[in-house]
Scaffold this motif. Structure first.
Motif, PDB file in Angstrom:
ATOM      1  N   LEU A 172       0.830  -1.207   0.000  1.00  0.00           N
ATOM      2  CA  LEU A 172       0.000   0.000   0.000  1.00  0.00           C
ATOM      3  C   LEU A 172       0.865   1.257   0.000  1.00  0.00           C
ATOM      4  O   LEU A 172       0.615   2.206  -0.759  1.00  0.00           O
ATOM      5  CB  LEU A 172      -0.930   0.005   1.211  1.00  0.00           C
ATOM      6  CG  LEU A 172      -2.011  -1.078   1.272  1.00  0.00           C
ATOM      7  CD1 LEU A 172      -2.767  -0.980   2.587  1.00  0.00           C
ATOM      8  CD2 LEU A 172      -2.975  -0.977   0.105  1.00  0.00           C
ATOM      9  N   SER A 173       1.887   1.271   0.840  1.00  0.00           N
ATOM     10  CA  SER A 173       2.759   2.438   0.941  1.00  0.00           C
ATOM     11  C   SER A 173       3.523   2.671  -0.354  1.00  0.00           C
ATOM     12  O   SER A 173       3.678   3.811  -0.816  1.00  0.00           O
ATOM     13  CB  SER A 173       3.741   2.268   2.099  1.00  0.00           C
ATOM     14  OG  SER A 173       3.060   2.184   3.327  1.00  0.00           O
ATOM     15  N   LEU A 174       4.003   1.595  -0.964  1.00  0.00           N
ATOM     16  CA  LEU A 174       4.743   1.723  -2.217  1.00  0.00           C
ATOM     17  C   LEU A 174       3.867   2.323  -3.308  1.00  0.00           C
ATOM     18  O   LEU A 174       4.289   3.229  -4.040  1.00  0.00           O
ATOM     19  CB  LEU A 174       5.256   0.343  -2.649  1.00  0.00           C
ATOM     20  CG  LEU A 174       6.040   0.283  -3.953  1.00  0.00           C
ATOM     21  CD1 LEU A 174       7.269   1.186  -3.893  1.00  0.00           C
ATOM     22  CD2 LEU A 174       6.468  -1.158  -4.250  1.00  0.00           C
ATOM     23  N   CYS A 175       2.635   1.849  -3.408  1.00  0.00           N
ATOM     24  CA  CYS A 175       1.734   2.359  -4.445  1.00  0.00           C
ATOM     25  C   CYS A 175       1.336   3.805  -4.180  1.00  0.00           C
ATOM     26  O   CYS A 175       1.166   4.588  -5.117  1.00  0.00           O
ATOM     27  CB  CYS A 175       0.506   1.455  -4.563  1.00  0.00           C
ATOM     28  SG  CYS A 175       0.901  -0.178  -5.223  1.00  0.00           S
ATOM     29  N   LEU A 176       1.187   4.166  -2.912  1.00  0.00           N
ATOM     30  CA  LEU A 176       0.914   5.565  -2.570  1.00  0.00           C
ATOM     31  C   LEU A 176       2.081   6.465  -2.977  1.00  0.00           C
ATOM     32  O   LEU A 176       1.872   7.563  -3.519  1.00  0.00           O
ATOM     33  CB  LEU A 176       0.639   5.699  -1.077  1.00  0.00           C
ATOM     34  CG  LEU A 176      -0.813   5.459  -0.665  1.00  0.00           C
ATOM     35  CD1 LEU A 176      -0.903   5.099   0.799  1.00  0.00           C
ATOM     36  CD2 LEU A 176      -1.652   6.697  -0.951  1.00  0.00           C
ATOM     37  N   LEU A 177       3.305   6.026  -2.723  1.00  0.00           N
ATOM     38  CA  LEU A 177       4.469   6.790  -3.156  1.00  0.00           C
ATOM     39  C   LEU A 177       4.436   7.009  -4.662  1.00  0.00           C
ATOM     40  O   LEU A 177       4.681   8.115  -5.160  1.00  0.00           O
ATOM     41  CB  LEU A 177       5.755   6.063  -2.758  1.00  0.00           C
ATOM     42  CG  LEU A 177       6.152   6.107  -1.285  1.00  0.00           C
ATOM     43  CD1 LEU A 177       7.316   5.155  -1.034  1.00  0.00           C
ATOM     44  CD2 LEU A 177       6.534   7.520  -0.864  1.00  0.00           C
ATOM     45  N   VAL A 178       4.123   5.964  -5.386  1.00  0.00           N
ATOM     46  CA  VAL A 178       4.071   6.053  -6.853  1.00  0.00           C
ATOM     47  C   VAL A 178       2.978   7.010  -7.299  1.00  0.00           C
ATOM     48  O   VAL A 178       3.186   7.841  -8.187  1.00  0.00           O
ATOM     49  CB  VAL A 178       3.868   4.652  -7.457  1.00  0.00           C
ATOM     50  CG1 VAL A 178       3.480   4.744  -8.929  1.00  0.00           C
ATOM     51  CG2 VAL A 178       5.127   3.811  -7.292  1.00  0.00           C
ATOM     52  N   ALA A 179       1.809   6.908  -6.691  1.00  0.00           N
ATOM     53  CA  ALA A 179       0.697   7.777  -7.082  1.00  0.00           C
ATOM     54  C   ALA A 179       1.063   9.243  -6.892  1.00  0.00           C
ATOM     55  O   ALA A 179       0.802  10.086  -7.762  1.00  0.00           O
ATOM     56  CB  ALA A 179      -0.554   7.435  -6.281  1.00  0.00           C
ATOM     57  N   ARG A 180       1.660   9.560  -5.761  1.00  0.00           N
ATOM     58  CA  ARG A 180       2.004  10.963  -5.500  1.00  0.00           C
ATOM     59  C   ARG A 180       3.168  11.431  -6.369  1.00  0.00           C
ATOM     60  O   ARG A 180       3.216  12.587  -6.786  1.00  0.00           O
ATOM     61  CB  ARG A 180       2.347  11.136  -4.019  1.00  0.00           C
ATOM     62  CG  ARG A 180       1.160  10.864  -3.110  1.00  0.00           C
ATOM     63  CD  ARG A 180      -0.033  11.797  -3.402  1.00  0.00           C
ATOM     64  NE  ARG A 180      -1.251  11.301  -2.786  1.00  0.00           N
ATOM     65  CZ  ARG A 180      -2.341  10.965  -3.447  1.00  0.00           C
ATOM     66  NH1 ARG A 180      -2.397  11.084  -4.765  1.00  0.00           N
ATOM     67  NH2 ARG A 180      -3.407  10.523  -2.812  1.00  0.00           N
ATOM     68  N   ALA A 181       4.101  10.531  -6.680  1.00  0.00           N
ATOM     69  CA  ALA A 181       5.238  10.900  -7.526  1.00  0.00           C
ATOM     70  C   ALA A 181       4.826  11.117  -8.974  1.00  0.00           C
ATOM     71  O   ALA A 181       5.464  11.885  -9.696  1.00  0.00           O
ATOM     72  CB  ALA A 181       6.321   9.824  -7.450  1.00  0.00           C
ATOM     73  N   THR A 182       3.734  10.457  -9.401  1.00  0.00           N
ATOM     74  CA  THR A 182       3.331  10.522 -10.803  1.00  0.00           C
ATOM     75  C   THR A 182       2.043  11.306 -11.032  1.00  0.00           C
ATOM     76  O   THR A 182       1.571  11.409 -12.170  1.00  0.00           O
ATOM     77  CB  THR A 182       3.147   9.097 -11.366  1.00  0.00           C
ATOM     78  OG1 THR A 182       2.138   8.408 -10.610  1.00  0.00           O
ATOM     79  CG2 THR A 182       4.442   8.316 -11.292  1.00  0.00           C
ATOM     80  N   GLY A 183       1.459  11.837  -9.971  1.00  0.00           N
ATOM     81  CA  GLY A 183       0.261  12.655 -10.116  1.00  0.00           C
ATOM     82  C   GLY A 183      -1.005  11.885 -10.414  1.00  0.00           C
ATOM     83  O   GLY A 183      -1.932  12.421 -11.033  1.00  0.00           O
TER      84      GLY A 183
END
Length: 285
Positions: A172-183
């Motif tokens: 979950l944390s990894l995907c959240l990082l990706v979402a915020r990094a990629t908009g």
């Protein structure tokens, strides 16, 4: 932050159930996913596809997506063709594991004449998807939303679904990082026990605290608590307005920082406050 869409509550509705599709017209969910996958038996797939695609114009201002069957299934091609022609707000695709998967979905939509307004929502629900999340999120501008598939992820991990979701927090944390990094927008997974109101609300709060934009739901009874938890509270709105006002006053006086309730306020706090107010305005609208 203009054009922000609230996606606090995103409710799956079974595509084979005509009464459920009719009921969805009255439900206060921010968005609906009309489901052709898990909620539909194999012998009902064709009828559900026709029913769902024919119902799209009936939901007012709600954002309506269609979940198709996965890329490796016998129904995927027919689902994608029908969805492209129907033109929903989005096509939700389960078990997206790579940029190649996204490219295949995008090409299929384009070849079948899907309008540009029809976006791709990719479901991340396997260990492979967790490890390739950035690759998936950046594969296409048409991909706008990441949807966590927590039930399948737990199954693939051989993990238990327990309060607090400790076995899933890494993914979950990894995907959240990706979402915020990629908009990209990111939606939390479903909560299975529809009778456990306290447990559901606790998981909504956890999702909000993590930074999810909203949560996918499996029952209409989950909409109200989900909307409430993911919406800014009156206290949060008041705090946001005071943060912005204090910073504007400090800037006018030539200072780069301000204080509100004894806490230092900088640009980053103003950005958070502006995002919160934009969400509140979108919900109100």
């Amino acid at each position: 932050m203009t054009g922000m869409k609230p996606r606090r509550s995103v409710l799956y509705m079974p595509g084979a159930n005509e009464r459920a599709l009719e009921k969805a017209k009255t439900l206060p969910a921010d968005a609906l996913i009309l489901d052709l996958e898990d909620a539909v038996a194999p012998d009902a797939k064709d009828a559900a596809r026709e029913r769902v695609c024919g119902a799209l114009g009936d939901y007012g201002s709600r954002e309506v997506a269609i979940r198709v069957n996965g890329l490796e299934t016998e129904w995927h091609e027919a689902d994608l063709r029908a969805a492209a022609q129907a033109g929903p707000a989005a096509v939700v695709v389960p078990k997206v594991n790579s940029a190649r998967d996204v490219h295949a979905i995008e090409r299929a939509l384009e070849l079948r004449g899907a309008p540009q307004e029809t976006k791709i929502w990719a479901m991340l629900e396997t260990p492979v998807a967790m490890l390739h999340a950035e690759e998936i999120a950046t594969a296409s501008e048409r991909l706008t939303v990441l949807v966590m598939g927590t039930n399948d992820l737990a199954k693939e991990l051989h993990a238990e679904l327990v309060p607090g979701r400790a076995p899933l927090l890494g993914g979950l944390s990894l995907c959240l990082l990706v979402a915020r990094a990629t908009g990209k927008v990111i939606l939390d997974g479903v909560y299975n026990d529809v009778k456990d109101v306290a447990g559901f609300e606790a998981e909504c709060l956890q999702g909000k605290q993590f930074g999810f934009d909203g949560k996918t739901l499996i029952h209409p009874g989950q909409i109200e608590p989900c909307n409430r938890v993911f919406a800014p509270s009156a206290e949060e709105i008041d705090q946001a307005r005071r943060v912005i006002a204090a910073f504007e006053e400090a800037t006018a006086a030539g200072r780069g920082v301000a204080t509100v309730d004894g806490k230092m306020i900088e640009n980053l706090h103003v950005g958070n406050a502006q995002r919160l107010l934009a969400l509140a305005e979108a919900i109100e609208a």
